[in-house]
Design a protein around this motif. Structure first.
Motif, mmCIF file in Angstrom:
data_model
loop_
_atom_site.group_PDB
_atom_site.id
_atom_site.type_symbol
_atom_site.label_atom_id
_atom_site.label_comp_id
_atom_site.label_asym_id
_atom_site.label_seq_id
_atom_site.Cartn_x
_atom_site.Cartn_y
_atom_site.Cartn_z
ATOM 1 N N ASN A 24 0.697 -1.327 0.050
ATOM 2 C CA ASN A 24 0.146 -0.026 0.059
ATOM 3 C C ASN A 24 0.693 1.465 0.035
ATOM 4 O OD1 ASN A 24 -2.887 -1.146 0.096
ATOM 5 N ND2 ASN A 24 -2.371 -1.559 2.077
ATOM 6 N N TYR A 25 2.193 1.217 0.389
ATOM 7 C CA TYR A 25 2.887 2.402 0.458
ATOM 8 C C TYR A 25 3.731 2.444 -0.727
ATOM 9 C CZ TYR A 25 2.669 2.109 5.715
ATOM 10 O OH TYR A 25 2.023 2.161 6.943
ATOM 11 N N GLN A 26 3.558 1.827 -1.814
ATOM 12 C CA GLN A 26 4.319 1.932 -3.217
ATOM 13 C C GLN A 26 3.829 3.199 -3.945
ATOM 14 O OE1 GLN A 26 7.164 -0.280 -4.654
ATOM 15 N NE2 GLN A 26 7.136 -0.016 -2.612
ATOM 16 N N GLY A 59 7.771 -3.962 -2.919
ATOM 17 C CA GLY A 59 7.792 -3.649 -1.492
ATOM 18 C C GLY A 59 9.186 -3.316 -0.766
ATOM 19 N N VAL A 60 9.563 -3.823 0.290
ATOM 20 C CA VAL A 60 10.655 -3.782 1.006
ATOM 21 C C VAL A 60 11.142 -5.401 1.116
ATOM 22 C CG1 VAL A 60 10.656 -1.607 1.622
ATOM 23 C CG2 VAL A 60 10.120 -3.503 3.086
ATOM 24 N N THR A 61 12.575 -5.674 1.472
ATOM 25 C CA THR A 61 13.165 -6.864 1.684
ATOM 26 C C THR A 61 12.479 -7.974 2.261
ATOM 27 O OG1 THR A 61 15.409 -5.763 1.449
ATOM 28 C CG2 THR A 61 15.456 -8.066 1.798
ATOM 29 N N GLY A 84 15.322 -1.801 1.689
ATOM 30 C CA GLY A 84 15.280 -2.692 3.057
ATOM 31 C C GLY A 84 14.070 -1.964 3.777
ATOM 32 N N CYS A 85 14.390 -2.357 5.218
ATOM 33 C CA CYS A 85 13.671 -1.708 6.015
ATOM 34 C C CYS A 85 14.353 -1.339 7.466
ATOM 35 C CB CYS A 85 12.222 -2.587 6.491
ATOM 36 S SG CYS A 85 11.352 -1.968 8.027
ATOM 37 N N PRO A 86 14.552 -0.001 7.707
ATOM 38 C CA PRO A 86 15.185 0.305 8.902
ATOM 39 C C PRO A 86 14.892 -0.196 10.230
ATOM 40 C CG PRO A 86 14.823 2.480 7.706
ATOM 41 C CD PRO A 86 14.072 1.136 6.992
ATOM 42 N N MET A 87 13.426 -0.702 10.312
ATOM 43 C CA MET A 87 13.194 -1.205 11.500
ATOM 44 C C MET A 87 13.350 -2.656 11.690
ATOM 45 S SD MET A 87 9.334 -2.388 12.963
ATOM 46 C CE MET A 87 8.370 -0.777 12.841
ATOM 47 N N VAL A 112 6.066 -8.774 11.685
ATOM 48 C CA VAL A 112 6.573 -9.432 10.231
ATOM 49 C C VAL A 112 7.840 -8.556 9.718
ATOM 50 C CG1 VAL A 112 4.985 -10.937 9.414
ATOM 51 C CG2 VAL A 112 4.649 -8.758 9.109
ATOM 52 N N ASN A 113 7.805 -7.416 10.195
ATOM 53 C CA ASN A 113 8.924 -6.376 9.877
ATOM 54 C C ASN A 113 10.126 -6.815 10.363
ATOM 55 O OD1 ASN A 113 6.420 -5.247 9.133
ATOM 56 N ND2 ASN A 113 7.353 -3.007 9.217
ATOM 57 N N SER A 114 10.811 -8.098 10.044
ATOM 58 C CA SER A 114 11.878 -8.567 10.664
ATOM 59 C C SER A 114 12.633 -9.385 9.694
ATOM 60 C CB SER A 114 11.884 -9.107 12.128
ATOM 61 O OG SER A 114 10.523 -10.074 11.579
ATOM 62 N N PHE A 170 12.075 0.774 16.145
ATOM 63 C CA PHE A 170 10.910 1.776 15.775
ATOM 64 C C PHE A 170 10.861 2.143 14.298
ATOM 65 C CE2 PHE A 170 14.577 4.165 16.812
ATOM 66 C CZ PHE A 170 14.613 5.162 15.726
ATOM 67 N N CYS A 171 9.885 2.539 13.641
ATOM 68 C CA CYS A 171 9.895 2.914 12.263
ATOM 69 C C CYS A 171 10.233 4.438 12.275
ATOM 70 C CB CYS A 171 8.576 2.722 11.566
ATOM 71 S SG CYS A 171 8.270 3.544 9.844
ATOM 72 N N PRO A 172 11.397 4.778 11.356
ATOM 73 C CA PRO A 172 11.749 6.211 11.459
ATOM 74 C C PRO A 172 10.710 6.914 10.718
ATOM 75 C CG PRO A 172 13.465 4.709 10.679
ATOM 76 C CD PRO A 172 12.377 3.900 10.754
ATOM 77 N N PRO A 198 -0.529 1.820 14.055
ATOM 78 C CA PRO A 198 0.247 1.560 15.530
ATOM 79 C C PRO A 198 1.768 1.605 15.451
ATOM 80 C CG PRO A 198 -0.823 -0.228 14.340
ATOM 81 C CD PRO A 198 -1.042 0.737 13.550
ATOM 82 N N GLU A 199 2.498 1.924 14.395
ATOM 83 C CA GLU A 199 3.880 2.025 14.285
ATOM 84 C C GLU A 199 4.089 3.600 14.875
ATOM 85 O OE1 GLU A 199 5.690 1.065 10.546
ATOM 86 O OE2 GLU A 199 5.056 -1.096 10.604
ATOM 87 N N CYS A 200 3.231 4.440 15.004
ATOM 88 C CA CYS A 200 3.455 5.761 15.454
ATOM 89 C C CYS A 200 3.530 5.717 17.011
ATOM 90 C CB CYS A 200 2.052 6.560 15.145
ATOM 91 S SG CYS A 200 1.727 7.083 13.379
ATOM 92 N N VAL A 258 7.141 10.047 4.803
ATOM 93 C CA VAL A 258 7.431 9.415 3.433
ATOM 94 C C VAL A 258 8.465 8.312 3.845
ATOM 95 C CG1 VAL A 258 8.324 9.918 1.200
ATOM 96 C CG2 VAL A 258 6.695 11.372 2.080
ATOM 97 N N CYS A 259 8.339 7.185 3.553
ATOM 98 C CA CYS A 259 9.395 6.219 3.643
ATOM 99 C C CYS A 259 10.518 5.857 2.236
ATOM 100 C CB CYS A 259 8.882 4.872 3.922
ATOM 101 S SG CYS A 259 10.257 3.510 4.090
ATOM 102 N N PRO A 260 11.536 6.561 2.460
ATOM 103 C CA PRO A 260 12.356 6.341 1.336
ATOM 104 C C PRO A 260 12.360 4.966 0.552
ATOM 105 C CG PRO A 260 13.544 7.340 3.291
ATOM 106 C CD PRO A 260 12.300 6.747 3.735
ATOM 107 N N ASN A 261 12.404 4.216 1.464
ATOM 108 C CA ASN A 261 12.762 2.768 0.971
ATOM 109 C C ASN A 261 11.550 2.291 0.122
ATOM 110 O OD1 ASN A 261 15.260 1.837 2.334
ATOM 111 N ND2 ASN A 261 13.958 2.869 3.970
ATOM 112 N N MET A 262 10.274 2.563 0.507
ATOM 113 C CA MET A 262 9.106 2.334 -0.199
ATOM 114 C C MET A 262 8.985 3.055 -1.575
ATOM 115 S SD MET A 262 6.913 -0.059 0.838
ATOM 116 C CE MET A 262 6.928 -0.915 2.307
ATOM 117 N N LYS A 263 9.883 4.037 -1.778
ATOM 118 C CA LYS A 263 9.774 4.683 -2.862
ATOM 119 C C LYS A 263 10.827 4.469 -3.853
ATOM 120 C CE LYS A 263 6.255 6.917 -0.895
ATOM 121 N NZ LYS A 263 5.442 5.979 -0.706
HETATM 122 S S1 SF4 Z 1 7.554 2.495 6.782
HETATM 123 FE FE1 SF4 Z 1 8.831 2.042 8.369
HETATM 124 S S2 SF4 Z 1 8.569 -0.184 8.763
HETATM 125 FE FE2 SF4 Z 1 7.638 0.314 6.622
HETATM 126 S S3 SF4 Z 1 9.373 -0.332 5.337
HETATM 127 FE FE3 SF4 Z 1 9.683 1.924 5.943
HETATM 128 S S4 SF4 Z 1 10.924 1.948 7.526
HETATM 129 FE FE4 SF4 Z 1 10.100 -0.125 7.556
#
Ligand code: SF4
Length: 304
Positions: A24-26, A59-61, A84-87, A112-114, A170-172, A198-200, A258-263
């Motif tokens: 959904n974040y793509q 999506g991410v890795t 990737g996903c920093p979290m 699952v974000n692991s 945490f999710c940055p 709920p990641e907020c 905005v998640c740079p990894n998702m973009k």
């Molecule tokens: S939004 Fe947050 S949890 Fe989702 S991929 Fe980006 S950094 Fe990871």
């Protein structure tokens, strides 16, 4: 330009009998060419159940890795290897082994974000859509280590009344959303409902009308009578919300969400993935076997 890319993607998708899954974040352009769009849980189900043997995972890795664990006979491609996903990177197997040795009777509940290595050391996985439900099914006398998102963990503690040992991850992107952002938006749009992921942080969650996963936000947007909704999650979700609900207004909580990894995945990367069969994501077999157990427990529990 986009038209050429779309034609190329469609032709290769048909030729290779591939399915394109998108989170959904793509970016909107990627959502538009996807066969299926969803949150982590919905994408996991789809990857496991789809008939296609080739999955292009936008999506991410960790998402592509989860898909490959659930469907080892399929080839899972991640168009942008850097996504990737920093979290997820905030929890590693060695640190988790140490934490487990300090709490030998604790169950490990992992978002699952692991990574696959961390999942392989876990008892069950959860997503933001089912974490409350799954934790409330755990016997009350069991200690719980919750990995890696401390914000989702704190929310689950609040909802279930369970004490849990929270990993400090945490999710940055979600942490950049502040209560001030929400207060400002609510002043601008006083009639709007506020939905928060709920990641907020808990300060942000406490201002919400609804706390929901992205899949939950999609459903809420369809059924609510509210004409305006302030959305406190990664801003990519707004594209889908607007497309599916043209009669409603969706306001992103902040331009910082905005998640740079998702973009990182654009149409160019999707086309290259199909052309070059890249980048194949696969956890080592021994890790994948162990990681599959907690993921399947989660899927089973969410079906109940
Ligand atoms: S939004 Fe947050 S949890 Fe989702 S991929 Fe980006 S950094 Fe990871």
């Amino acid at each position: 330009m986009n038209e050429e890319l779309i034609i190329g993607i469609s032709a290769l998708r048909a030729e290779k009998n591939a399915i394109i899954l998108a989170h959904n974040y793509q970016l909107g352009e990627v959502q538009d060419i996807a066969d299926f769009i969803g949150d982590s849980l919905e994408l996991s189900f789809k990857a496991a159940e789809c008939e296609e043997k080739l999955i292009v995972f936008c999506g991410v890795t960790f998402m592509a890795e989860t898909a490959s664990i659930l469907a080892p006979e399929k080839t899972v491609l991640l168009p942008s290897l850097e996504a990737g996903c920093p979290m997820a990177d905030m929890a590693d197997a060695e640190s988790l082994k140490k934490k487990k040795s300090e709490h030998p009777n604790a169950l490990v509940v992992t978002y699952v974000n692991s990574s696959a290595e961390v999942k392989a050391l876990s008892d069950t996985c959860v997503t933001s859509a089912n974490a409350v439900k799954i934790v409330s099914q755990i016997p009350k006398d069991r200690e719980i280590i919750f990995v890696p998102d401390r914000n989702l963990g704190a929310y689950v503690v609040k909802k279930t009344g369970r004490k849990m040992i929270l990993w400090p991850g945490f999710c940055p992107t979600h942490m950049r959303i502040t209560p001030e952002h929400l207060i400002k938006r609510k002043k601008e749009y006083p009639d709007a409902k506020i939905v928060v992921h709920p990641e907020c942080s808990f300060d942000v969650i406490s201002l919400a009308d609804e706390v929901l996963s992205t899949g939950g936000m999609i459903k809420f947007a369809k059924k609510t009578d509210a004409r305006r909704i302030i959305v406190a999650t990664e801003s990519g979700l707004i594209y889908r919300l607007e497309k599916e609900n043209p009669d409603k207004q969706f306001i992103s909580v902040s331009e910082q969400a905005v998640c740079p990894n998702m973009k990182m995945t654009r149409l160019e990367e999707v086309l290259s993935a199909l052309e070059k069969n890249q980048h194949i994501i696969k956890a080592p077999e021994n890790i994948a076997k162990l990681a599959k157990i907690p993921i399947e427990r989660m899927l089973e529990a969410s079906r109940r």
